[in-house]
Design an enzyme around this catalytic site. Sequence first.
Site, PDB file in Angstrom:
ATOM      1  N   ALA A   1     -23.779   0.000  19.258  1.00 22.55           N
ATOM      2  CA  ALA A   1     -23.632   1.097  18.295  1.00 22.55           C
ATOM      3  C   ALA A   1     -24.426   2.270  18.871  1.00 22.55           C
ATOM      4  CB  ALA A   1     -24.177   0.670  16.942  1.00 22.55           C
TER       5      ALA A   1
ATOM      6  N   GLY B   1     -31.765   6.315  14.837  1.00 21.06           N
ATOM      7  CA  GLY B   1     -31.230   5.018  15.270  1.00 21.06           C
ATOM      8  C   GLY B   1     -30.190   4.520  14.292  1.00 21.06           C
ATOM      9  N   ASN B   2     -29.865   3.247  14.367  1.00 25.84           N
ATOM     10  CA  ASN B   2     -28.927   2.655  13.399  1.00 25.84           C
ATOM     11  C   ASN B   2     -29.285   1.181  13.202  1.00 25.84           C
ATOM     12  OD1 ASN B   2     -27.309   0.998  15.347  1.00 25.84           O
ATOM     13  ND2 ASN B   2     -26.932   3.022  16.212  1.00 25.84           N
ATOM     14  N   HIS B   3     -28.488   0.504  12.370  1.00 19.38           N
ATOM     15  CA  HIS B   3     -28.871  -0.848  11.927  1.00 19.38           C
ATOM     16  C   HIS B   3     -28.419  -1.973  12.869  1.00 19.38           C
ATOM     17  CE1 HIS B   3     -30.327   0.680   8.158  1.00 19.38           C
ATOM     18  NE2 HIS B   3     -29.185   1.319   7.954  1.00 19.38           N
ATOM     19  N   SER B   4     -27.893  -1.652  14.032  1.00 20.10           N
ATOM     20  CA  SER B   4     -27.392  -2.741  14.893  1.00 20.10           C
ATOM     21  C   SER B   4     -28.540  -3.658  15.331  1.00 20.10           C
ATOM     22  CB  SER B   4     -26.704  -2.147  16.129  1.00 20.10           C
ATOM     23  OG  SER B   4     -26.411  -3.178  17.039  1.00 20.10           O
TER      24      SER B   4
END
Length: 401
Positions: free
Chosen positions: A279, A211-214
């Site tokens: 994102a 995943g990512n930090h969005s």
Amino acid sequence: MAIQGKKILICVSGGIAAYKINYLIRDFVKKGAEVQVLMTPSAENFVSKLTLSTLSKNPVFSDFYSENGTWNNHVELALWADVILMAPCTANTLGKMVHGICNNLVIATYMSAKCPVFIAPAMDLDMYQHPSTKQNLELAEDFGHFIIPAETGELASGLVGQGRMAEPETISKTIEEFFSSDKNSKNLAGKTVLITAGPTYEAIDPVRFIGNHSSGKMGFSIAEEAANRGAKVILISGPSAQQTNHPNIEIHRVTSAREMFDQVFNFYENADIAIASAAVADYAPKEIAKEKIKKSEDELTIELIKNPDILKTMGERKTKQFLVGFALETQNEEENAKGKLEKKNLDMIVLNSLRDEGAGFKNDTNKIKIFTKTELKEFPLKTKNAVAQDILNFVEEQILK
Ligand code: PMT
């Protein structure tokens, strides 16, 4: 001019930046606004009532009673205002606002108000960084107030850092943009706006994902702003804690890029404007393990395959849509953003860089540049709500050209 005829109540608290309020009042009055000023008792040490009342063309109060014995009616003042601007807002005044410590005319007026409230904090850098200030600013945002973030530069203490009150031009522009943000004029009525927001999670096994930090904040702010302007908004959101109950927003929650792709193309054909702020993970595991992967070898290799590029596909299938992409960069920002504008067949791209403090993931603020094939517009650090207004103002300018 959006500010003409508006009633602006400025509440000045005791900080060195109080002198800048003179310029702000002059600017508001020049633009046709009606201005009234209140001060906390300590603000009187920094700027004179005479100057403020001469510039605002109105009496200035700092106490519940004037010298002639008249009562300064805080309820009346609060209801008079179209907006209240707390500037400069010291740590002390901010703390009192969010905790209801009503021991002066400014706070009593603020607590009697029903109108939007803007806060331009000003304090020394360690005070600005202090967890209590951060928490109080978050609380103020939770109350629905608009924060005009402090700027970075030389402070009265001689230290250099974030804490300077935003420049009068920035404050004036923020308020002006608020009034022109078409909550009243509904410029996007009749339009369908498709927005992607948040991260995507690409499953590795039943318990893990890439995943990512969005946080989804940027996309949700755009969705709310478009909905306020009368648009029908289709919001396709990856996993995010953001919520909205706006009646004009239809929200579809997805997890992976694949799911986001499928939902986007359920709605894209009928969209007039599409804004891709999500994102999206570029790669996903080729296979999702059915059971939790057990710890065994020292190394584990996960084979990844490319996800579909949702925005690029929107560009390829574009018919009537005004297509807006985002570029989140860490280097060669402008070059990469322009490359994406071209390659993905976009009408406009919003660049944000992780090299800018306060920009990008998770923050409540962002700092953007907007590119079209022929134009470039740069904006200062603002709250994501204000950034959403800038983006939609720009979109409107382009589609109404
Ligand atoms: O959600 P927040 O915490 O508020 O943070 C906001 C944000 C930083 C996520 C947002 O402002 C932002 O920059 N979004 C785009 C992030 C991104 O993936 O940028 P990119 O440069 O990698 O992608 C370019 C564009 O292609 C983006 O519009 C993206 O949505 C789109 N894309 C990318 C890959 C893919 N497979 N499909 C896509 O649609």
